[in-house]
Motif scaffolding. Sequence first.
Motif, PDB file in Angstrom:
ATOM      1  N   ALA A 274       1.336  -0.973  -0.267  1.00  0.00           N
ATOM      2  CA  ALA A 274      -0.376  -0.002   0.547  1.00  0.00           C
ATOM      3  C   ALA A 274       0.571   1.392  -0.051  1.00  0.00           C
ATOM      4  O   ALA A 274       0.590   2.160  -1.142  1.00  0.00           O
ATOM      5  N   ILE A 275       2.085   1.573   0.949  1.00  0.00           N
ATOM      6  CA  ILE A 275       2.426   2.523   0.744  1.00  0.00           C
ATOM      7  C   ILE A 275       3.374   2.589  -0.804  1.00  0.00           C
ATOM      8  O   ILE A 275       3.768   4.141  -1.000  1.00  0.00           O
ATOM      9  N   LEU A 276       3.884   1.533  -0.843  1.00  0.00           N
ATOM     10  CA  LEU A 276       4.401   1.463  -2.319  1.00  0.00           C
ATOM     11  C   LEU A 276       3.471   2.217  -3.233  1.00  0.00           C
ATOM     12  O   LEU A 276       3.813   2.911  -4.450  1.00  0.00           O
ATOM     13  N   SER A 277       2.153   1.567  -3.805  1.00  0.00           N
ATOM     14  CA  SER A 277       0.823   2.224  -4.338  1.00  0.00           C
ATOM     15  C   SER A 277       1.101   3.920  -3.975  1.00  0.00           C
ATOM     16  O   SER A 277       1.096   4.519  -5.408  1.00  0.00           O
TER      17      SER A 277
ATOM     18  N   ASP B 238      15.070  -5.111   5.296  1.00  0.00           N
ATOM     19  CA  ASP B 238      14.440  -5.292   6.935  1.00  0.00           C
ATOM     20  C   ASP B 238      15.782  -5.826   7.740  1.00  0.00           C
ATOM     21  O   ASP B 238      16.225  -6.189   8.749  1.00  0.00           O
ATOM     22  N   THR B 239      16.257  -6.892   6.506  1.00  0.00           N
ATOM     23  CA  THR B 239      17.643  -7.745   6.542  1.00  0.00           C
ATOM     24  C   THR B 239      18.153  -7.671   5.388  1.00  0.00           C
ATOM     25  O   THR B 239      17.857  -7.720   3.980  1.00  0.00           O
ATOM     26  N   SER B 240      19.300  -8.178   5.697  1.00  0.00           N
ATOM     27  CA  SER B 240      20.259  -8.441   4.772  1.00  0.00           C
ATOM     28  C   SER B 240      20.440  -9.982   4.024  1.00  0.00           C
ATOM     29  O   SER B 240      20.864  -9.683   2.723  1.00  0.00           O
ATOM     30  N   THR B 241      19.139 -10.455   4.048  1.00  0.00           N
ATOM     31  CA  THR B 241      18.487 -11.315   3.166  1.00  0.00           C
ATOM     32  C   THR B 241      17.668 -11.849   3.176  1.00  0.00           C
ATOM     33  O   THR B 241      16.436 -12.395   3.631  1.00  0.00           O
ATOM     34  N   PRO B 242      16.532 -10.059   2.309  1.00  0.00           N
ATOM     35  CA  PRO B 242      15.273 -10.090   1.875  1.00  0.00           C
ATOM     36  C   PRO B 242      14.680 -11.270   1.485  1.00  0.00           C
ATOM     37  O   PRO B 242      14.740 -12.476   0.365  1.00  0.00           O
ATOM     38  N   SER B 243      13.076 -11.166   2.257  1.00  0.00           N
ATOM     39  CA  SER B 243      12.302 -12.320   1.273  1.00  0.00           C
ATOM     40  C   SER B 243      11.907 -12.115   0.065  1.00  0.00           C
ATOM     41  O   SER B 243      11.962 -10.943  -0.443  1.00  0.00           O
ATOM     42  N   HIS B 244      11.638 -13.355  -0.949  1.00  0.00           N
ATOM     43  CA  HIS B 244      11.203 -13.548  -2.506  1.00  0.00           C
ATOM     44  C   HIS B 244      10.357 -12.128  -2.741  1.00  0.00           C
ATOM     45  O   HIS B 244      10.383 -11.894  -3.440  1.00  0.00           O
ATOM     46  N   ARG B 245       9.092 -12.298  -1.795  1.00  0.00           N
ATOM     47  CA  ARG B 245       7.929 -11.155  -1.903  1.00  0.00           C
ATOM     48  C   ARG B 245       8.339 -10.017  -1.476  1.00  0.00           C
ATOM     49  O   ARG B 245       7.915  -8.911  -2.009  1.00  0.00           O
ATOM     50  N   SER B 246       9.751  -9.422  -0.644  1.00  0.00           N
ATOM     51  CA  SER B 246      10.229  -8.505  -0.496  1.00  0.00           C
ATOM     52  C   SER B 246      10.628  -7.823  -1.637  1.00  0.00           C
ATOM     53  O   SER B 246      11.285  -6.588  -1.645  1.00  0.00           O
ATOM     54  N   GLN B 247      11.178  -8.952  -2.281  1.00  0.00           N
ATOM     55  CA  GLN B 247      12.286  -8.344  -3.383  1.00  0.00           C
ATOM     56  C   GLN B 247      11.501  -8.117  -4.869  1.00  0.00           C
ATOM     57  O   GLN B 247      11.710  -6.878  -5.238  1.00  0.00           O
ATOM     58  N   GLU B 248      10.428  -8.946  -4.506  1.00  0.00           N
ATOM     59  CA  GLU B 248       9.528  -9.012  -5.683  1.00  0.00           C
ATOM     60  C   GLU B 248       8.811  -7.438  -5.777  1.00  0.00           C
ATOM     61  O   GLU B 248       8.877  -6.125  -6.404  1.00  0.00           O
ATOM     62  N   LEU B 249       8.321  -6.335  -4.305  1.00  0.00           N
ATOM     63  CA  LEU B 249       8.277  -5.424  -4.170  1.00  0.00           C
ATOM     64  C   LEU B 249       9.386  -4.771  -4.599  1.00  0.00           C
ATOM     65  O   LEU B 249       8.216  -3.091  -4.959  1.00  0.00           O
TER      66      LEU B 249
ATOM     67  N   ASP C 244       7.649   0.234 -11.902  1.00  0.00           N
ATOM     68  CA  ASP C 244       6.888   0.636 -12.125  1.00  0.00           C
ATOM     69  C   ASP C 244       7.159   2.310 -11.997  1.00  0.00           C
ATOM     70  O   ASP C 244       6.180   3.621 -12.272  1.00  0.00           O
ATOM     71  N   VAL C 245       8.409   2.650 -11.148  1.00  0.00           N
ATOM     72  CA  VAL C 245       8.373   4.278 -11.141  1.00  0.00           C
ATOM     73  C   VAL C 245       9.039   4.809 -12.581  1.00  0.00           C
ATOM     74  O   VAL C 245       8.680   5.586 -13.052  1.00  0.00           O
ATOM     75  N   SER C 246       9.437   3.997 -13.184  1.00  0.00           N
ATOM     76  CA  SER C 246      10.483   4.331 -14.813  1.00  0.00           C
ATOM     77  C   SER C 246       9.146   4.414 -15.220  1.00  0.00           C
ATOM     78  O   SER C 246       9.851   5.453 -16.315  1.00  0.00           O
ATOM     79  N   ALA C 247       8.024   4.001 -15.399  1.00  0.00           N
ATOM     80  CA  ALA C 247       7.178   4.267 -16.109  1.00  0.00           C
ATOM     81  C   ALA C 247       6.791   5.632 -15.705  1.00  0.00           C
ATOM     82  O   ALA C 247       5.431   5.574 -17.219  1.00  0.00           O
TER      83      ALA C 247
ATOM     84  N   TYR D  96      11.413  -4.639  -6.696  1.00  0.00           N
ATOM     85  CA  TYR D  96      11.719  -4.740  -8.322  1.00  0.00           C
ATOM     86  C   TYR D  96      10.500  -4.042  -8.643  1.00  0.00           C
ATOM     87  O   TYR D  96      11.401  -3.124  -9.389  1.00  0.00           O
ATOM     88  N   ARG D  97       9.496  -4.278  -8.512  1.00  0.00           N
ATOM     89  CA  ARG D  97       7.809  -3.787  -8.583  1.00  0.00           C
ATOM     90  C   ARG D  97       8.182  -2.460  -8.879  1.00  0.00           C
ATOM     91  O   ARG D  97       7.279  -1.938 -10.178  1.00  0.00           O
ATOM     92  N   PHE D  98       8.042  -1.981  -7.815  1.00  0.00           N
ATOM     93  CA  PHE D  98       8.373  -0.848  -7.391  1.00  0.00           C
ATOM     94  C   PHE D  98       9.145   0.194  -8.165  1.00  0.00           C
ATOM     95  O   PHE D  98       8.864   1.337  -8.680  1.00  0.00           O
TER      96      PHE D  98
END
Length: 413
Positions: free
Chosen positions: A26-29, A51-62, A69-72, A64-66
Amino acid sequence: MKILHTSDWHLGRTLYGKKRYAEFEAILSWLISTIQQHQVEVLLIAGDIFDTSTPSHRSQELYYRFLYDVSATCCRHILVIAGNHDSPSFLNAPKTLLRALNVHVVGAITESPEDEVITLYDELQTPQAIICAVPYLRDKDIRRVEPGETLEDKHTKLVEGVKSHYQQVCAIAEQKRDDFKSSGYTHVPIVAMGHLFTMGGKTIEGDGVRELYVGSLAHVGKDVFPSSIDYLALGHLHIPQCVSDIQHMRYCGSPIPMGYGEAAQQKKVIIVEFKNRTALIDELDIPCFQKLERISGSLGEILARIEQLKSDKSSAWLEVEYIGNEIVSDLRDKCNEALKGSAMEIRRIKDKRVIDAVMRTMQEEETLDDLNVNEVFERCLEANNISVEESAELISAYNEIVKSLHEEDINAE
């Protein structure tokens, strides 16, 4: 040119085991909508993306997708620096690929300070700003360890190391600005980024802000930043604030409350425009996407507050602290019963009577699970009858070792 300054997302952070991906999304949107609404051309992310040096896959997805989206949008440039929670090598790994999206990533200092100085141009190749993208400066990056150092020696070296690095980077930016001025571009601002703890900085209980350097002495002052900086975009502290009341030196704070200590705090991002190199600063309030509510009192007061929140149709996550005198053996059951029919949920319950009782008997009954690493070491010093004077030096050395373990980049190889 409009700049948006944000930091300390801590993607992947949980709240007493509760995942918060819906909040992060929500905050990224909201950030993307804000960039479009205010026609922001430059986005600065001042560290602690994860939050950590080994972020979860979902954190990474958020993340990179952000960026995609910003680049567009109307935003032409994105600058990302690493914070103390981030892995420098993890952030740096895709930096070449991200350059195709006009994303500049600085995960760690390099042998060449020029790598941290980035000139931003508009579509006509007119220089818009010079960015000094200084990442979190790790102890080993800025201080040479010598035998026999006192804690004060370490503090002095750390502050001097930070100051020296900013002077080097800003000197390069100043030379670039002089070159632009001689070419007719007379008002190109210098914007510096950083992730550090400045003297007098405000924190809140439970915000997760770590001390960055051994001994907690190395809080840098405003004098470490060269006067040529027209705006300083900082990360690390979660409360929006200025450095020593200097308006153009700012922490924007975290975009969501990281704990219940921040629950009542208005979160912000900062938009900066320049007029003849003078920073015009506007703070934008961030909507609250997940209400946190701390309830403290007797059982009657707690249940009354829950009923009030229910009548308000609240969907808050609750932290309940019972401070009454009577023993309430089924406190959680009573609270859960009161919550029925609502969208609220309890994330934590604290019973002051139980805590006090545990504290009184801890010495006799505690186990290693009850202690953190610092407490274990301090107990070892006590068991061996180490004097107060010797303990101070030994604790400092121990903290330095623990700090080096936290800063080890496990993704480097």
